[in-house]
Design a protein around this motif. Structure first.
Motif, PDB file in Angstrom:
ATOM      1  N   SER A   1     -51.987 -31.911 -12.157  1.00 52.08           N
ATOM      2  CA  SER A   1     -52.057 -31.786 -13.615  1.00 52.08           C
ATOM      3  C   SER A   1     -50.712 -31.312 -14.140  1.00 52.08           C
ATOM      4  CB  SER A   1     -53.144 -30.774 -13.988  1.00 52.08           C
ATOM      5  OG  SER A   1     -52.760 -29.487 -13.553  1.00 52.08           O
ATOM      6  N   SER A   2     -50.590 -31.313 -15.459  1.00 52.70           N
ATOM      7  CA  SER A   2     -49.351 -30.824 -16.061  1.00 52.70           C
ATOM      8  C   SER A   2     -49.177 -29.328 -15.799  1.00 52.70           C
ATOM      9  CB  SER A   2     -49.346 -31.110 -17.568  1.00 52.70           C
ATOM     10  OG  SER A   2     -50.483 -30.550 -18.184  1.00 52.70           O
ATOM     11  N   ASP A   3     -50.307 -28.611 -15.723  1.00 53.49           N
ATOM     12  CA  ASP A   3     -50.223 -27.180 -15.403  1.00 53.49           C
ATOM     13  C   ASP A   3     -49.639 -26.979 -14.007  1.00 53.49           C
ATOM     14  OD1 ASP A   3     -53.297 -26.146 -17.118  1.00 53.49           O
ATOM     15  OD2 ASP A   3     -51.257 -26.471 -17.851  1.00 53.49           O
ATOM     16  N   ASP A   4     -50.091 -27.818 -13.070  1.00 54.42           N
ATOM     17  CA  ASP A   4     -49.550 -27.725 -11.705  1.00 54.42           C
ATOM     18  C   ASP A   4     -48.063 -28.063 -11.691  1.00 54.42           C
ATOM     19  OD1 ASP A   4     -52.396 -28.852  -9.678  1.00 54.42           O
ATOM     20  OD2 ASP A   4     -52.020 -27.041 -10.850  1.00 54.42           O
TER      21      ASP A   4
ATOM     22  N   TYR B   1     -51.517 -36.472 -11.614  1.00 55.60           N
ATOM     23  CA  TYR B   1     -50.601 -36.381 -12.739  1.00 55.60           C
ATOM     24  C   TYR B   1     -49.234 -36.951 -12.386  1.00 55.60           C
ATOM     25  CZ  TYR B   1     -47.669 -34.229 -16.327  1.00 55.60           C
ATOM     26  OH  TYR B   1     -46.769 -34.010 -17.331  1.00 55.60           O
TER      27      TYR B   1
ATOM     28  N   VAL C   1     -45.890 -27.582 -14.146  1.00 51.06           N
ATOM     29  CA  VAL C   1     -45.141 -26.462 -14.727  1.00 51.06           C
ATOM     30  C   VAL C   1     -45.029 -25.313 -13.724  1.00 51.06           C
ATOM     31  CG1 VAL C   1     -45.224 -24.684 -16.499  1.00 51.06           C
ATOM     32  CG2 VAL C   1     -45.687 -27.064 -17.114  1.00 51.06           C
ATOM     33  N   SER C   2     -46.098 -25.112 -12.963  1.00 53.16           N
ATOM     34  CA  SER C   2     -46.081 -24.007 -11.999  1.00 53.16           C
ATOM     35  C   SER C   2     -45.574 -24.445 -10.630  1.00 53.16           C
ATOM     36  CB  SER C   2     -47.485 -23.414 -11.858  1.00 53.16           C
ATOM     37  OG  SER C   2     -48.403 -24.394 -11.411  1.00 53.16           O
TER      38      SER C   2
END
Length: 125
Positions: free
Chosen positions: A102-105, A29, A107-108
């Motif tokens: 990823s975008s989740d990674d 990402y 954000v976190s």
């Protein structure tokens, strides 16, 4: 996923030069930084230097002025130019890429690290 393959290591006399390459394939990402580490026999792996996506570099003190990290984005390849080599530079050199899968990674703030297999550099007369 990212796959890294180093090349260019070998035996060189003190004061000589070597250029290591790190070919990168695959994608994630977002890449955060890339860099080079080394591990000498009996010692912990240490960071040699990094290069940001924007091309800024930073190095440990012992290699400043002698080593240069660069990247050719058109070839997806990072380089480590090593000049004025010393016996204490002898080590296995590893390239690394870290970033967000990823975008989740993102954000976190969950960074993933990818490593090459390493290439031996020996500085000896």
């Amino acid at each position: 996923q990212v796959h890294l393959v180093e090349s260019g290591g070998g035996l060189v006399q003190p004061g000589g030069s070597l250029r290591l390459s790190c070919a990168e394939s695959g994608s994630i990402y977002g890449v955060y930084t890339r860099g080079w580490y080394r591990q000498a026999p009996g010692k912990q792996r240490e960071l040699v230097g990094i290069i940001t996506v924007g091309g800024n570099t930073n190095y440990i003190g012992s290699v400043k002025g002698r080593f240069t990290i660069s990247r050719d984005d058109t070839k997806n390849t990072m380089f480590l130019q090593m000049n004025s080599l010393k016996p204490e530079d002898t080590a296995v050199y590893y390239c690394t890429t870290n970033g967000f899968r990823s975008s989740d990674d993102y954000v976190s703030n969950d960074l993933s690290y990818y490593w090459g297999q390493g290439t031996q550099v020996t500085v000896s007369s």
